[in-house]
Design an enzyme around this catalytic site. Sequence first.
Site, PDB file in Angstrom:
ATOM      1  CE  LYS A   1      -3.263  -2.432   3.289  1.00  0.00           C
ATOM      2  NZ  LYS A   1      -3.330  -2.747   4.635  1.00  0.00           N
TER       3      LYS A   1
ATOM      4  CG  ASP B   1       6.702   2.612  -0.073  1.00  0.00           C
ATOM      5  OD1 ASP B   1       7.585   1.699  -0.747  1.00  0.00           O
ATOM      6  OD2 ASP B   1       6.121   2.356   1.090  1.00  0.00           O
TER       7      ASP B   1
ATOM      8  CG  ASP C   1      15.049  -0.999   3.621  1.00  0.00           C
ATOM      9  OD1 ASP C   1      15.936  -0.579   3.982  1.00  0.00           O
ATOM     10  OD2 ASP C   1      14.555  -1.778   4.717  1.00  0.00           O
TER      11      ASP C   1
ATOM     12  CG  PHE D   1      10.982   2.415  10.287  1.00  0.00           C
ATOM     13  CD1 PHE D   1      11.432   1.413   9.599  1.00  0.00           C
ATOM     14  CD2 PHE D   1       9.600   2.728  10.444  1.00  0.00           C
ATOM     15  CE1 PHE D   1      10.403   0.538   8.715  1.00  0.00           C
ATOM     16  CE2 PHE D   1       8.481   2.131   9.915  1.00  0.00           C
ATOM     17  CZ  PHE D   1       8.977   0.894   9.054  1.00  0.00           C
TER      18      PHE D   1
HETATM   19  P1  IMP Z   1      12.936  -4.073   0.592  1.00  0.00           P
HETATM   20  O1  IMP Z   1      12.234  -5.258   0.341  1.00  0.00           O
HETATM   21  O2  IMP Z   1      13.662  -4.322   1.869  1.00  0.00           O
HETATM   22  O3  IMP Z   1      13.460  -3.233  -0.224  1.00  0.00           O
HETATM   23  O4  IMP Z   1      11.666  -3.070   1.460  1.00  0.00           O
HETATM   24  C1  IMP Z   1      11.132  -2.573   0.721  1.00  0.00           C
HETATM   25  C2  IMP Z   1       9.734  -2.240   1.346  1.00  0.00           C
HETATM   26  O5  IMP Z   1       9.768  -1.981   3.072  1.00  0.00           O
HETATM   27  C3  IMP Z   1       8.960  -0.876   1.298  1.00  0.00           C
HETATM   28  O6  IMP Z   1       8.222  -0.813   0.109  1.00  0.00           O
HETATM   29  C4  IMP Z   1       8.263  -0.494   2.620  1.00  0.00           C
HETATM   30  O7  IMP Z   1       6.958  -0.897   2.438  1.00  0.00           O
HETATM   31  C5  IMP Z   1       9.217  -1.049   3.464  1.00  0.00           C
HETATM   32  N1  IMP Z   1      10.106  -0.032   4.268  1.00  0.00           N
HETATM   33  C6  IMP Z   1      11.358  -0.104   3.955  1.00  0.00           C
HETATM   34  N2  IMP Z   1      12.067   0.550   4.994  1.00  0.00           N
HETATM   35  C7  IMP Z   1      10.766   1.469   5.462  1.00  0.00           C
HETATM   36  C8  IMP Z   1      10.914   2.508   6.194  1.00  0.00           C
HETATM   37  O8  IMP Z   1      11.785   3.386   6.685  1.00  0.00           O
HETATM   38  N3  IMP Z   1       9.633   2.985   6.505  1.00  0.00           N
HETATM   39  C9  IMP Z   1       8.430   2.504   6.284  1.00  0.00           C
HETATM   40  N4  IMP Z   1       8.413   1.298   5.250  1.00  0.00           N
HETATM   41  C10 IMP Z   1       9.677   0.890   4.927  1.00  0.00           C
HETATM   42 MG    MG Z   2       6.163  -0.726   0.258  1.00  0.00          MG
END
Ligand code: IMP
Ligand code: MG
Length: 181
Positions: free
Chosen positions: A42, A99, A102, A151
């Site tokens: 979302k 969004d 990470d 975060f």
């Molecule tokens: P990844 O798979 O670790 O790259 O994570 C990506 C997803 O993690 C994003 O689409 C977000 O939903 C969530 N996410 C990662 N870091 C944050 C943060 O600092 N705040 C909120 N959501 C995060």
């Molecule tokens: Mg996300």
Amino acid sequence: MNSDIERVLYSEEFLHDTVKRLGEQITEDYKGKKLLLLGILKGSVVFLTDLMRCIDLPCEIDFMAVSTYGNGVKSSGTVRIIKDLDRDIRDCDVLIVEDILDSGMTLSYLMELLYARDPGSIKICTLFDKPDRRKVDVFADYSGLCVPDEFIVGYGLDYAEKYRNLPYVGILKREIYETKE
Ligand code: IMP
Ligand code: MG
């Protein structure tokens, strides 16, 4: 300001300027293409609805819902598809709208999955990037802002489904999630 926020990182106005810049770049690059903006639910909803209004081209939108986080602040590493696309993407120039990038686990999983469906092209547009936390190689073709390893919440980003409606982006106080982990 919401009392759970340690510090505001980006104001509403600053975010708007960033999104406008991305929209202008996408408008240049996608002239004559069949652009499909694919929002990842979302977190990307607020970004996508603003971004699409900064793109001066015909385009379609669709969504996928995935889950990697549950209610934690670190990715579980396992990506679950909760909602898939409704359509075939073979004739589309797909631009994934996310969004935040990470660890990269979510987008590398999605890129592989969607690539196998043989789209016209596939690229990534992320509003935020935390390059220091990358675990797998993923490259964002369009990236709004590099953020520190904190975060962050607001403008669509949540912690345990809260704070998505904040119009700005801020660093969440550690005590909010450290007591619950
Ligand atoms: P990844 O798979 O670790 O790259 O994570 C990506 C997803 O993690 C994003 O689409 C977000 O939903 C969530 N996410 C990662 N870091 C944050 C943060 O600092 N705040 C909120 N959501 C995060
Ligand atoms: Mg996300």
